[in-house]
Design a protein around this motif. Structure first.
Motif, PDB file in Angstrom:
ATOM      1  N   LEU A  67      32.732  18.938  63.217  1.00 24.56           N
ATOM      2  CA  LEU A  67      31.337  19.214  63.541  1.00 24.56           C
ATOM      3  C   LEU A  67      30.541  19.582  62.298  1.00 24.56           C
ATOM      4  CD1 LEU A  67      31.829  21.442  66.707  1.00 24.56           C
ATOM      5  CD2 LEU A  67      31.370  18.998  66.620  1.00 24.56           C
ATOM      6  N   ALA A  68      29.350  19.014  62.212  1.00 27.48           N
ATOM      7  CA  ALA A  68      28.487  19.338  61.077  1.00 27.48           C
ATOM      8  C   ALA A  68      27.893  20.730  61.220  1.00 27.48           C
ATOM      9  CB  ALA A  68      27.386  18.297  60.950  1.00 27.48           C
ATOM     10  N   THR A  69      27.719  21.163  62.449  1.00 31.26           N
ATOM     11  CA  THR A  69      27.192  22.513  62.688  1.00 31.26           C
ATOM     12  C   THR A  69      28.355  23.439  63.075  1.00 31.26           C
ATOM     13  OG1 THR A  69      25.164  21.560  63.538  1.00 31.26           O
ATOM     14  CG2 THR A  69      25.546  23.879  64.018  1.00 31.26           C
ATOM     15  N   PRO A  70      28.558  24.535  62.328  1.00 28.39           N
ATOM     16  CA  PRO A  70      29.667  25.452  62.659  1.00 28.39           C
ATOM     17  C   PRO A  70      29.283  26.359  63.822  1.00 28.39           C
ATOM     18  CG  PRO A  70      28.489  26.243  60.736  1.00 28.39           C
ATOM     19  CD  PRO A  70      27.794  24.985  61.157  1.00 28.39           C
ATOM     20  N   PHE A  71      29.276  25.770  65.030  1.00 32.39           N
ATOM     21  CA  PHE A  71      28.799  26.510  66.207  1.00 32.39           C
ATOM     22  C   PHE A  71      29.521  27.850  66.382  1.00 32.39           C
ATOM     23  CE2 PHE A  71      27.679  22.117  67.497  1.00 32.39           C
ATOM     24  CZ  PHE A  71      26.340  22.317  67.769  1.00 32.39           C
ATOM     25  N   ALA A  72      30.853  27.816  66.247  1.00 32.71           N
ATOM     26  CA  ALA A  72      31.625  29.020  66.563  1.00 32.71           C
ATOM     27  C   ALA A  72      31.248  30.186  65.651  1.00 32.71           C
ATOM     28  CB  ALA A  72      33.114  28.719  66.460  1.00 32.71           C
ATOM     29  N   SER A  73      30.945  29.896  64.395  1.00 31.01           N
ATOM     30  CA  SER A  73      30.632  31.013  63.501  1.00 31.01           C
ATOM     31  C   SER A  73      29.214  31.531  63.712  1.00 31.01           C
ATOM     32  CB  SER A  73      30.836  30.582  62.047  1.00 31.01           C
ATOM     33  OG  SER A  73      29.950  29.537  61.739  1.00 31.01           O
ATOM     34  N   ILE A  74      28.369  30.700  64.323  1.00 29.85           N
ATOM     35  CA  ILE A  74      27.000  31.162  64.598  1.00 29.85           C
ATOM     36  C   ILE A  74      27.015  32.355  65.541  1.00 29.85           C
ATOM     37  CG2 ILE A  74      24.836  30.514  65.764  1.00 29.85           C
ATOM     38  CD1 ILE A  74      25.420  27.660  64.613  1.00 29.85           C
ATOM     39  N   ALA A  75      27.972  32.351  66.438  1.00 29.09           N
ATOM     40  CA  ALA A  75      28.078  33.441  67.410  1.00 29.09           C
ATOM     41  C   ALA A  75      28.269  34.787  66.713  1.00 29.09           C
ATOM     42  CB  ALA A  75      29.224  33.164  68.374  1.00 29.09           C
ATOM     43  N   GLU A  76      28.923  34.761  65.572  1.00 36.41           N
ATOM     44  CA  GLU A  76      29.208  36.018  64.877  1.00 36.41           C
ATOM     45  C   GLU A  76      27.978  36.600  64.173  1.00 36.41           C
ATOM     46  OE1 GLU A  76      32.453  35.075  62.260  1.00 36.41           O
ATOM     47  OE2 GLU A  76      33.491  34.097  63.932  1.00 36.41           O
ATOM     48  N   ASN A  77      27.169  35.700  63.568  1.00 39.81           N
ATOM     49  CA  ASN A  77      26.044  36.241  62.777  1.00 39.81           C
ATOM     50  C   ASN A  77      24.787  36.432  63.602  1.00 39.81           C
ATOM     51  OD1 ASN A  77      27.749  34.378  61.880  1.00 39.81           O
ATOM     52  ND2 ASN A  77      26.411  33.332  60.493  1.00 39.81           N
ATOM     53  N   LYS A  78      24.859  36.093  64.835  1.00 42.60           N
ATOM     54  CA  LYS A  78      23.612  36.089  65.566  1.00 42.60           C
ATOM     55  C   LYS A  78      23.495  37.244  66.534  1.00 42.60           C
ATOM     56  CE  LYS A  78      20.383  33.002  67.340  1.00 42.60           C
ATOM     57  NZ  LYS A  78      20.081  32.218  68.448  1.00 42.60           N
ATOM     58  N   GLN A  79      22.276  37.714  66.678  1.00 39.00           N
ATOM     59  CA  GLN A  79      22.012  38.755  67.654  1.00 39.00           C
ATOM     60  C   GLN A  79      21.947  38.093  69.022  1.00 39.00           C
ATOM     61  OE1 GLN A  79      21.994  41.876  66.553  1.00 39.00           O
ATOM     62  NE2 GLN A  79      21.928  42.570  68.673  1.00 39.00           N
ATOM     63  N   PHE A 110      31.035  22.006  76.144  1.00 38.54           N
ATOM     64  CA  PHE A 110      29.628  22.401  76.149  1.00 38.54           C
ATOM     65  C   PHE A 110      29.411  23.664  76.978  1.00 38.54           C
ATOM     66  CE2 PHE A 110      29.169  17.923  74.978  1.00 38.54           C
ATOM     67  CZ  PHE A 110      28.393  18.081  73.836  1.00 38.54           C
ATOM     68  N   ASN A 111      30.151  23.804  78.060  1.00 38.55           N
ATOM     69  CA  ASN A 111      30.036  25.033  78.851  1.00 38.55           C
ATOM     70  C   ASN A 111      30.551  26.232  78.071  1.00 38.55           C
ATOM     71  OD1 ASN A 111      28.865  23.701  80.952  1.00 38.55           O
ATOM     72  ND2 ASN A 111      30.719  23.582  82.213  1.00 38.55           N
ATOM     73  N   ALA A 112      31.631  26.011  77.322  1.00 36.02           N
ATOM     74  CA  ALA A 112      32.167  27.092  76.483  1.00 36.02           C
ATOM     75  C   ALA A 112      31.132  27.457  75.411  1.00 36.02           C
ATOM     76  CB  ALA A 112      33.475  26.653  75.845  1.00 36.02           C
ATOM     77  N   LEU A 113      30.569  26.419  74.813  1.00 33.10           N
ATOM     78  CA  LEU A 113      29.568  26.621  73.768  1.00 33.10           C
ATOM     79  C   LEU A 113      28.358  27.369  74.317  1.00 33.10           C
ATOM     80  CD1 LEU A 113      29.121  25.791  70.819  1.00 33.10           C
ATOM     81  CD2 LEU A 113      27.946  23.742  71.668  1.00 33.10           C
ATOM     82  N   ASN A 114      27.951  26.988  75.513  1.00 35.20           N
ATOM     83  CA  ASN A 114      26.801  27.633  76.129  1.00 35.20           C
ATOM     84  C   ASN A 114      27.107  29.108  76.417  1.00 35.20           C
ATOM     85  OD1 ASN A 114      25.190  28.487  78.659  1.00 35.20           O
ATOM     86  ND2 ASN A 114      24.027  26.748  77.843  1.00 35.20           N
ATOM     87  N   THR A 115      28.310  29.373  76.897  1.00 31.88           N
ATOM     88  CA  THR A 115      28.697  30.751  77.202  1.00 31.88           C
ATOM     89  C   THR A 115      28.717  31.587  75.933  1.00 31.88           C
ATOM     90  OG1 THR A 115      30.015  29.918  79.048  1.00 31.88           O
ATOM     91  CG2 THR A 115      30.490  32.154  78.307  1.00 31.88           C
ATOM     92  N   LEU A 116      29.167  30.958  74.872  1.00 28.86           N
ATOM     93  CA  LEU A 116      29.244  31.624  73.583  1.00 28.86           C
ATOM     94  C   LEU A 116      27.849  31.922  73.017  1.00 28.86           C
ATOM     95  CD1 LEU A 116      31.470  32.366  71.569  1.00 28.86           C
ATOM     96  CD2 LEU A 116      31.249  30.060  70.604  1.00 28.86           C
ATOM     97  N   LEU A 117      26.969  30.964  73.101  1.00 27.27           N
ATOM     98  CA  LEU A 117      25.704  31.055  72.361  1.00 27.27           C
ATOM     99  C   LEU A 117      24.464  31.275  73.225  1.00 27.27           C
ATOM    100  CD1 LEU A 117      26.287  28.196  69.766  1.00 27.27           C
ATOM    101  CD2 LEU A 117      26.506  30.652  69.411  1.00 27.27           C
ATOM    102  N   MET A 118      24.629  31.348  74.530  1.00 25.98           N
ATOM    103  CA  MET A 118      23.428  31.466  75.380  1.00 25.98           C
ATOM    104  C   MET A 118      22.559  32.614  74.893  1.00 25.98           C
ATOM    105  SD  MET A 118      24.828  33.030  78.909  1.00 25.98           S
ATOM    106  CE  MET A 118      26.367  33.924  78.964  1.00 25.98           C
ATOM    107  N   ASN A 119      21.314  32.299  74.672  1.00 20.50           N
ATOM    108  CA  ASN A 119      20.448  33.317  74.103  1.00 20.50           C
ATOM    109  C   ASN A 119      19.226  33.578  74.974  1.00 20.50           C
ATOM    110  OD1 ASN A 119      20.560  35.039  71.859  1.00 20.50           O
ATOM    111  ND2 ASN A 119      18.605  34.143  71.198  1.00 20.50           N
ATOM    112  N   ASP A 120      18.970  32.662  75.899  1.00 18.22           N
ATOM    113  CA  ASP A 120      17.883  32.920  76.825  1.00 18.22           C
ATOM    114  C   ASP A 120      18.040  32.002  78.037  1.00 18.22           C
ATOM    115  OD1 ASP A 120      15.687  34.388  77.643  1.00 18.22           O
ATOM    116  OD2 ASP A 120      14.760  34.250  75.658  1.00 18.22           O
ATOM    117  N   GLY A 121      17.076  32.122  78.922  1.00 20.59           N
ATOM    118  CA  GLY A 121      17.168  31.391  80.171  1.00 20.59           C
ATOM    119  C   GLY A 121      16.425  32.181  81.226  1.00 20.59           C
ATOM    120  N   VAL A 122      16.638  31.820  82.452  1.00 21.68           N
ATOM    121  CA  VAL A 122      15.893  32.457  83.533  1.00 21.68           C
ATOM    122  C   VAL A 122      16.861  32.904  84.627  1.00 21.68           C
ATOM    123  CG1 VAL A 122      14.091  32.145  85.257  1.00 21.68           C
ATOM    124  CG2 VAL A 122      13.881  31.011  83.040  1.00 21.68           C
ATOM    125  N   VAL A 123      16.646  34.108  85.098  1.00 21.94           N
ATOM    126  CA  VAL A 123      17.457  34.623  86.203  1.00 21.94           C
ATOM    127  C   VAL A 123      16.540  34.830  87.406  1.00 21.94           C
ATOM    128  CG1 VAL A 123      18.826  36.572  87.026  1.00 21.94           C
ATOM    129  CG2 VAL A 123      19.124  35.730  84.680  1.00 21.94           C
TER     130      VAL A 123
END
Lengths: 434, 253
Positions: free
Chosen positions: A7-19, A139-152
């Motif tokens: 992957l060109a984007t290191p998705f997994a590591s984004i989870a660590e640096n992000k609020q 993609f579901n794993a990725l979404n669970t990892l990185l979900m940052n907004d949405g609607v409840v």
């Protein structure tokens, strides 16, 4: 591991640096750790997986995405124009972030809550993540990892929501290669009713990646009308999972319309877990140019006496590629299941492609299951008839294309939504169709 | 109005029309009769402009224009109307939408504006009466679930609305019972006028009892082999088509 390194984007590591949203919640952290583990092991799906054999993610994995949106400006009048419905509760997400300024969710009726994901998490702790599968879909794993907004959205027992709720997701194009991971959760308690439309739009032709998971929970005798209109930029990759669990007597009517995106993949899934539960699962895809639209649907009839009615139609033009893979699974105990699945496709050019694959797995012996799949071209007799009445060829073709697609729209009970969506489809046709 | 000279047409290399000559003046009603396979439907399709026919020889002049050089829609806009033998069903296109689109296409060619909704509805209602159709039919898909008679009445409704100069009725009587035939014929008769020509294509004589033609032609093996007045039709009814072959006019015996 192997796939992840490609992957060109290191998705997994984004989870660590992000609020991340809900980072202080223990239960959510546990879920994220599981997701990280799954994503580390499996990465994004590969084409050799049966579910992904018609859809290549290669181009997506070669792209680099940004996860920080620059501050964007969207005027309220612009927002008003983008909205599909005028009279509604509206929740607006701009470049992946909930916008209170643009939303109209004040003065909600009693028994209804609408929140952004961050403020709504407490309402849905017991539901979030329960409808989806993180093992199978990266993609579901990725979404669970990185979900940052949405609607409840939650609706209390016996409450009938009087206005439709529009979730308007806008990509302004301010940030190049923006990736957004949205999670919507809709929970209807017993005998409640609501209408929700998810609407994805873009202001520019910017490249982007939208990864969205919508979870739907319907308690006994709850009724949800759910629509999704996806009309983003033709450079977008839109990956979506829409998954429901339905209790006894509940009704879910869902209709997904896919127009814009270079690549759109929609997984729509429901589990009928209580007797008399009913689902109407519809969709319409109209890819043009070199667009690729892939619908994978799955309906699980788990208990006796449940019904499903599924209609997907595709109009495929130019060099576009459509995929429909519809699974209906009748489990061992699900006697008296009544299921109907139809997929019909109209091919408008010689260079387009459709892969239509209905799948029926039946493990019960007293069931009624019908399915049909057709691929056809414009009917020349119909065309000649219209031309013999004075309609020029372009108008006649456009009208017949509309006539083919409109069957899906006619199944939408809400008049305002039906008309708004019809207008969008008409605009898509050459010369405005009808 | 219409002048057909030495018209030859083929389908997939097979010659179906082998030199048709026919002149139809304004206000005249012509019946073209003939056995199955004589080329009746080919003639109506060629005149209306359906694709798939190769014109190998001959000319067709309509109001001074070369008809065969026009597209199907251009012919319709200029007042050529074909009532189909087998009207198609088009679910998803409402009858009223079709009627409006067709009328506006013709009006546009005539340099007229679209009719507004109220004027249009008033006009359509008056035409519905002519063919004894209920307004409910307007809101159904074109011919969707219509009976044979309703489909044919719907064709005449379209004709009444579009007010063509040249109407070609292709086997309009097929599949009709006596009551439906009478309704359809009444509709057609009401549309007879000194500036409108009608060409009726039919296998049977019975339609001609209701819509009385000025001329009757017998089409056989791609040519008009005999022409006369309505008495010719009665003769055909009595004797069948076989006696025509070998008649002096017949070149195909």
């Amino acid at each position: 591991m192997k796939q992840l390194t490609e992957l060109a984007t290191p998705f997994a590591s984004i989870a660590e640096n992000k609020q991340l949203v809900g980072a202080d919640l223990v239960w959510l952290n546990d879920l994220r750790l599981q997701a990280l583990n799954e994503f580390d092991q499996n990465g994004l799906p590969a084409k050799k997986q049966e579910d992904w054999k018609y859809t290549s993610l290669w181009a997506l994995t070669q792209q680099e995405f940004s996860h920080n949106a620059e501050t964007s400006k969207l005027s309220t009048s612009q927002c008003e124009q983008l909205a599909l419905l005028k009279e509604c509760y509206r929740v607006v997400i701009v470049d992946g972030v909930f916008s209170e300024l643009h939303s109209q969710i004040e003065g909600l009726q009693k028994g209804l809550t609408i929140n952004s994901l961050s403020s709504g998490l407490d309402h849905v702790q017991s539901h979030l993540g329960q409808q989806i599968d993180i093992e199978k879909s990266g993609f579901n794993a990725l979404n669970t990892l990185l979900m940052n907004d949405g609607v409840v959205i939650t609706v209390d027992k016996n409450i009938k929501v009087s206005k439709s709720i529009e979730i308007l997701v806008v990509n302004t194009g301010k940030t190049d290669n923006l990736a957004t991971h949205l999670r919507h959760v809709i929970v209807l308690d017993e005998k409640s009713e609501a209408t929700v439309i998810e609407h994805y739009v873009a202001l520019t032709e910017a490249t982007s990646f939208t990864n969205v998971v919508t979870e739907v929970v319907l308690a006994e005798n709850a009724e949800l009308n759910h629509y999704k209109l996806q009309q983003e930029s033709l450079n977008t990759t839109h990956i979506a999972t829409l998954a429901a669990k339905q209790a006894a007597g509940s009704q879910w009517k869902t209709n997904s319309i896919s127009l814009g995106a270079k690549l759109a993949r929609n997984d729509v899934h429901t589990q009928l877990l209580g007797e008399q539960a009913h689902v109407v699962m519809d969709g319409l895809y109209l890819p043009i140019n070199e667009q690729h639209v892939d619908f994978h649907t799955r309906i699980d009839h788990v208990v006796p006496n449940t019904t499903s009615d599924e209609l997907f139609k595709g109009v495929i033009d130019d060099k576009a590629h459509g995929v429909f893979n519809g699974k209906v699974i009748v489990h061992k105990d699900a006697q008296k299941t009544d299921s109907n699945q139809q997929n019909h496709n109209l091919l408008l050019s010689r260079s387009c492609e459709i892969d239509s694959k209905p799948e029926l797995e039946i493990y019960a012996d007293d069931v009624k299951c019908a399915h049909g799949s057709t691929v056809g071209q414009m009917n020349e007799d119909h065309l000649f008839f219209l031309r013999s009445r004075g309609l020029d060829e372009v108008s006649a073709r456009s009208l017949l294309t509309y006539a083919f697609a409109v069957e899906v729209l006619e199944r939408i009970p809400a008049k305002d939504i039906r008309e708004a969506l019809s207008a969008v489809i008409e605009e898509r046709l050459p010369q405005g169709g009808k | 109005m219409l002048e057909i000279k030495n018209l030859h047409a083929s389908v997939d290399g097979k010659e179906i029309l082998r030199g048709i000559n026919l002149t139809v003046n304004a206000g005249e009603v012509h019946a073209i009769m003939g056995p199955n396979g004589a080329g009746k439907s080919t003639l109506s399709n060629v005149l209306a402009g359906r694709d798939g026919y190769e014109i190998t020889q001959g000319t067709v002049t309509y109001k001074g224009e070369k008809l065969l050089e026009l597209k199907a829609e251009e012919r319709a806009q200029r007042g050529v109307f074909l009532a189909f033998q087998y009207p198609v069903e088009i679910p998803g296109v409402s009858n009223i939408y079709l009627l409006k689109a067709a009328l506006n296409a013709v009006r546009k060619y005539q340099g007229l504006d679209d009719l507004d909704a109220i004027d249009f509805l008033t006009l359509v209602r008056s035409k519905l009466e002519l063919v004894k159709m209920d307004e409910e039919f307007l809101h159904r898909g074109v011919n969707e679930g219509f009976s044979g008679g309703e489909k044919k009445r719907n064709e005449i409704l379209q004709m009444a609305l579009l007010e063509p100069s040249l109407a070609i009725l292709d086997e309009t009587d097929s599949g009709l019972d006596i009551d439906a035939m009478k309704t359809v014929s009444d509709g057609v008769n009401a549309l007879r006028s000194s500036d409108r020509s009608i060409v009726m294509i039919t296998h049977y004589q019975r339609l001609l009892d209701y819509i009385v033609p000025d001329f009757v032609h017998v089409l056989s093996n791609g040519q008009i082999v005999k022409s006369g007045d309505k008495e010719l039709a009665k003769e055909l009814e009595a004797k069948g088509y076989s006696w025509i072959h070998g008649a002096p006019e017949g070149q195909t015996a």
